[in-house]
Write a protein that holds these residues in place. Sequence first.
Motif, PDB file in Angstrom:
ATOM      1  N   VAL A 196       2.152   6.848  -2.582  1.00 12.53           N
ATOM      2  CA  VAL A 196       0.760   6.507  -2.288  1.00 12.53           C
ATOM      3  C   VAL A 196       0.512   6.820  -0.824  1.00 12.53           C
ATOM      4  CG1 VAL A 196      -0.951   4.667  -2.232  1.00 12.53           C
ATOM      5  CG2 VAL A 196       0.784   4.685  -4.027  1.00 12.53           C
ATOM      6  N   PHE A 197      -0.539   7.619  -0.545  1.00 16.12           N
ATOM      7  CA  PHE A 197      -0.890   8.023   0.815  1.00 16.12           C
ATOM      8  C   PHE A 197      -2.253   7.466   1.203  1.00 16.12           C
ATOM      9  CE2 PHE A 197       2.041  11.388  -0.423  1.00 16.12           C
ATOM     10  CZ  PHE A 197       2.804  11.538   0.712  1.00 16.12           C
ATOM     11  N   CYS A 198      -2.376   7.047   2.460  1.00 14.78           N
ATOM     12  CA  CYS A 198      -3.664   6.672   3.039  1.00 14.78           C
ATOM     13  C   CYS A 198      -3.723   7.310   4.418  1.00 14.78           C
ATOM     14  CB  CYS A 198      -3.799   5.158   3.144  1.00 14.78           C
ATOM     15  SG  CYS A 198      -5.397   4.627   3.782  1.00 14.78           S
ATOM     16  N   ASP A 199      -4.734   8.112   4.663  1.00 13.03           N
ATOM     17  CA  ASP A 199      -4.886   8.855   5.928  1.00 13.03           C
ATOM     18  C   ASP A 199      -3.669   9.728   6.235  1.00 13.03           C
ATOM     19  OD1 ASP A 199      -7.394   7.751   6.364  1.00 13.03           O
ATOM     20  OD2 ASP A 199      -6.575   6.042   7.463  1.00 13.03           O
ATOM     21  N   GLY A 200      -3.067  10.297   5.207  1.00 14.82           N
ATOM     22  CA  GLY A 200      -1.933  11.181   5.383  1.00 14.82           C
ATOM     23  C   GLY A 200      -0.613  10.482   5.619  1.00 14.82           C
ATOM     24  N   LYS A 201      -0.603   9.154   5.644  1.00 19.37           N
ATOM     25  CA  LYS A 201       0.632   8.402   5.872  1.00 19.37           C
ATOM     26  C   LYS A 201       1.112   7.803   4.556  1.00 19.37           C
ATOM     27  CE  LYS A 201      -1.300   7.008  10.252  1.00 19.37           C
ATOM     28  NZ  LYS A 201      -1.948   5.880  10.892  1.00 19.37           N
ATOM     29  N   PRO A 202       2.386   7.942   4.246  1.00 20.71           N
ATOM     30  CA  PRO A 202       2.900   7.329   3.018  1.00 20.71           C
ATOM     31  C   PRO A 202       2.941   5.807   3.142  1.00 20.71           C
ATOM     32  CG  PRO A 202       4.670   8.394   4.230  1.00 20.71           C
ATOM     33  CD  PRO A 202       3.405   8.704   4.959  1.00 20.71           C
ATOM     34  N   LEU A 203       2.470   5.117   2.112  1.00 18.35           N
ATOM     35  CA  LEU A 203       2.439   3.658   2.129  1.00 18.35           C
ATOM     36  C   LEU A 203       3.550   3.052   1.290  1.00 18.35           C
ATOM     37  CD1 LEU A 203      -1.388   3.108   1.631  1.00 18.35           C
ATOM     38  CD2 LEU A 203      -0.101   3.039   3.752  1.00 18.35           C
ATOM     39  N   CYS A 204       3.672   3.507   0.054  1.00 19.85           N
ATOM     40  CA  CYS A 204       4.646   2.938  -0.865  1.00 19.85           C
ATOM     41  C   CYS A 204       4.825   3.896  -2.037  1.00 19.85           C
ATOM     42  CB  CYS A 204       4.185   1.568  -1.355  1.00 19.85           C
ATOM     43  SG  CYS A 204       2.629   1.606  -2.243  1.00 19.85           S
ATOM     44  N   THR A 205       5.657   3.505  -2.962  1.00 22.08           N
ATOM     45  CA  THR A 205       5.817   4.280  -4.183  1.00 22.08           C
ATOM     46  C   THR A 205       5.470   3.399  -5.374  1.00 22.08           C
ATOM     47  OG1 THR A 205       8.148   3.721  -4.334  1.00 22.08           O
ATOM     48  CG2 THR A 205       7.602   5.782  -3.240  1.00 22.08           C
ATOM     49  N   VAL A 206       4.846   4.011  -6.362  1.00 22.17           N
ATOM     50  CA  VAL A 206       4.430   3.314  -7.580  1.00 22.17           C
ATOM     51  C   VAL A 206       4.671   4.230  -8.772  1.00 22.17           C
ATOM     52  CG1 VAL A 206       2.657   1.916  -6.446  1.00 22.17           C
ATOM     53  CG2 VAL A 206       2.043   4.122  -7.389  1.00 22.17           C
ATOM     54  N   VAL A 255      -0.610   9.983  -4.861  1.00 24.78           N
ATOM     55  CA  VAL A 255      -1.873   9.282  -5.034  1.00 24.78           C
ATOM     56  C   VAL A 255      -2.500   9.094  -3.659  1.00 24.78           C
ATOM     57  CG1 VAL A 255      -2.978   7.182  -5.875  1.00 24.78           C
ATOM     58  CG2 VAL A 255      -0.935   8.057  -7.029  1.00 24.78           C
ATOM     59  N   GLN A 256      -3.739   9.558  -3.497  1.00 21.86           N
ATOM     60  CA  GLN A 256      -4.476   9.399  -2.250  1.00 21.86           C
ATOM     61  C   GLN A 256      -5.436   8.226  -2.380  1.00 21.86           C
ATOM     62  OE1 GLN A 256      -4.546  10.885   0.726  1.00 21.86           O
ATOM     63  NE2 GLN A 256      -2.999  12.429   0.315  1.00 21.86           N
ATOM     64  N   VAL A 257      -5.414   7.292  -1.429  1.00 19.51           N
ATOM     65  CA  VAL A 257      -6.346   6.170  -1.416  1.00 19.51           C
ATOM     66  C   VAL A 257      -7.086   6.155  -0.091  1.00 19.51           C
ATOM     67  CG1 VAL A 257      -5.020   4.756  -3.034  1.00 19.51           C
ATOM     68  CG2 VAL A 257      -4.580   4.548  -0.603  1.00 19.51           C
ATOM     69  N   ASP A 258      -8.329   5.689  -0.112  1.00 21.13           N
ATOM     70  CA  ASP A 258      -9.115   5.581   1.106  1.00 21.13           C
ATOM     71  C   ASP A 258      -8.967   4.203   1.739  1.00 21.13           C
ATOM     72  OD1 ASP A 258     -10.137   8.159   0.775  1.00 21.13           O
ATOM     73  OD2 ASP A 258     -11.727   7.428  -0.526  1.00 21.13           O
ATOM     74  N   ILE A 259      -8.888   3.192   0.909  1.00 23.89           N
ATOM     75  CA  ILE A 259      -8.802   1.814   1.378  1.00 23.89           C
ATOM     76  C   ILE A 259      -7.577   1.170   0.762  1.00 23.89           C
ATOM     77  CG2 ILE A 259      -9.944  -0.439   1.368  1.00 23.89           C
ATOM     78  CD1 ILE A 259     -11.550   1.483   2.953  1.00 23.89           C
ATOM     79  N   TRP A 260      -6.865   0.412   1.548  1.00 25.84           N
ATOM     80  CA  TRP A 260      -5.764  -0.393   1.035  1.00 25.84           C
ATOM     81  C   TRP A 260      -5.727  -1.691   1.808  1.00 25.84           C
ATOM     82  CZ3 TRP A 260      -0.854  -1.383   3.454  1.00 25.84           C
ATOM     83  CH2 TRP A 260      -0.732  -0.857   4.730  1.00 25.84           C
ATOM     84  N   LEU A 261      -4.833  -2.565   1.464  1.00 30.63           N
ATOM     85  CA  LEU A 261      -4.760  -3.896   2.046  1.00 30.63           C
ATOM     86  C   LEU A 261      -4.680  -3.870   3.574  1.00 30.63           C
ATOM     87  CD1 LEU A 261      -4.346  -6.964   1.347  1.00 30.63           C
ATOM     88  CD2 LEU A 261      -1.918  -6.496   1.555  1.00 30.63           C
TER      89      LEU A 261
END
Length: 71
Positions: A16-26, A33-39
């Motif tokens: 999972v990526f937000c702003d080009g940075k990896p956040l986690c794996t799902v 998976v690209q997301v615009d908003i996350w926690l």
Amino acid sequence: MPKVEIHPTWFDNATVFCDGKPLCTVGSTKKEVQVDIWLGNHPFYNTTSDIIDSEGRVERFMKKYGLNSRN
């Protein structure tokens, strides 16, 4: 019996990526998976913003239904 070959490919470790940075794996049907908003960057969940009633929605509701907000 279930039908063969009708389900999409499942990726157990989709990143999972937000702003080009990896956040986690799902688990997902996509490799990435690209997301615009996350926690971490949502204003509701961080301390950078306050929840305010800027439009007077509560007062408008109370007035509309003839309720006293001091009860």
